[in-house]
Design an enzyme around this catalytic site. Structure first.
Site, mmCIF file in Angstrom:
data_model
loop_
_atom_site.group_PDB
_atom_site.id
_atom_site.type_symbol
_atom_site.label_atom_id
_atom_site.label_comp_id
_atom_site.label_asym_id
_atom_site.label_seq_id
_atom_site.Cartn_x
_atom_site.Cartn_y
_atom_site.Cartn_z
ATOM 1 C CG HIS A 25 0.671 1.434 2.036
ATOM 2 N ND1 HIS A 25 -0.348 2.210 2.566
ATOM 3 C CD2 HIS A 25 1.723 2.259 1.827
ATOM 4 C CE1 HIS A 25 0.072 3.461 2.677
ATOM 5 N NE2 HIS A 25 1.317 3.514 2.245
ATOM 6 N N GLY A 57 4.900 8.843 3.583
ATOM 7 C CA GLY A 57 4.235 10.120 3.397
ATOM 8 C C GLY A 57 5.033 11.149 2.622
ATOM 9 C CG ASN A 108 2.718 9.980 -0.422
ATOM 10 O OD1 ASN A 108 1.681 9.384 -0.179
ATOM 11 N ND2 ASN A 108 3.893 9.558 0.016
ATOM 12 C CB SER A 111 4.462 4.583 2.739
ATOM 13 O OG SER A 111 3.599 4.820 1.638
ATOM 14 C CG ASP A 164 -3.580 1.115 3.003
ATOM 15 O OD1 ASP A 164 -3.454 0.214 2.137
ATOM 16 O OD2 ASP A 164 -2.595 1.655 3.556
#
Length: 204
Positions: A182, A66, A95, A29, A179
């Site tokens: 990012h 992801g 991830n 991402s 979040d």
């Protein structure tokens, strides 16, 4: 998959002409413009940069939000066959850490990806990641060293930390989306600045 504002950035499903030198970005991402305006992420900025400084190269963004190193390893063969890149940028591993996957597995996946690219005749740039200290000192330090170990063992180029100057800077909180994972749009030029010096050397 992301298509940038510049014609030099291609969707992964649209294979370039075999004679066109291609940079293939295989990431997660952080490279797939998660939460960003289309064409504003560091890969889209890279396409513009390459067009200006290394005319003739085009950038294919095969990043998927992801994705893990296992996912990247599984789909890499088809991407290499389709795009026949001269350079592959591997930006995966974050991830894996978020899911607490074994570091040995991440290292093995990255190693096999680098070897597959080299076997296909592509030069490789490995882009490293770091995790917050709340994962524990041992895991945090070992994870960070994983990318350097792979790069040294496979003799490939390395960007130690994609988010250098962003996640570890004084204005880190302001540069991240809600979040806190990012980066915001304004951080992506810094991400490109971290990648470009190493990548430029590979664009022959």
């Amino acid at each position: 998959m992301v298509a940038g504002s510049c014609g030099a950035l291609m969707k992964a499903q649209a294979a370039p002409a075999p004679s066109t030198p291609t940079v293939l970005v295989v990431g997660d991402s952080l490279s797939a413009e998660y939460g960003l305006r289309r064409g504003s992420g560091w890969v889209a900025l890279l396409a513009d940069k390459a067009l200006a400084e290394k005319p003739g190269f085009q950038v294919v963004n095969a990043s998927i939000s992801g994705d893990t190193t296992s996912g990247g390893r599984a789909r890499l063969g088809a991407l290499l066959a389709q795009h026949k890149p001269q350079v592959v940028v591997i930006e995966l591993g974050g991830n894996d850490a978020l899911r607490g996957l074994p570091i040995k597995m991440t290292e093995d996946n990255l190693t096999q990806m680098v070897r597959a690219c080299q076997k296909a005749g592509a030069r490789v740039l490995l882009v490293g990641m770091q995790v917050p200290p709340n994962y524990g000192a041992t895991y945090t330090e070992d994870f960070s060293r994983t990318f350097a170990r792979v790069a040294a063992a496979e003799k490939t180029a390395l960007v130690p930390f994609l988010l250098k100057g962003i996640a570890d800077g004084p204005d880190a909180e302001r540069l991240f989306q809600a979040d806190r994972i990012h980066p915001r749009e304004e951080a992506h030029p810094r991400m490109l600045a971290n990648v470009w010096p190493e990548l430029r050397r590979l664009l022959k």
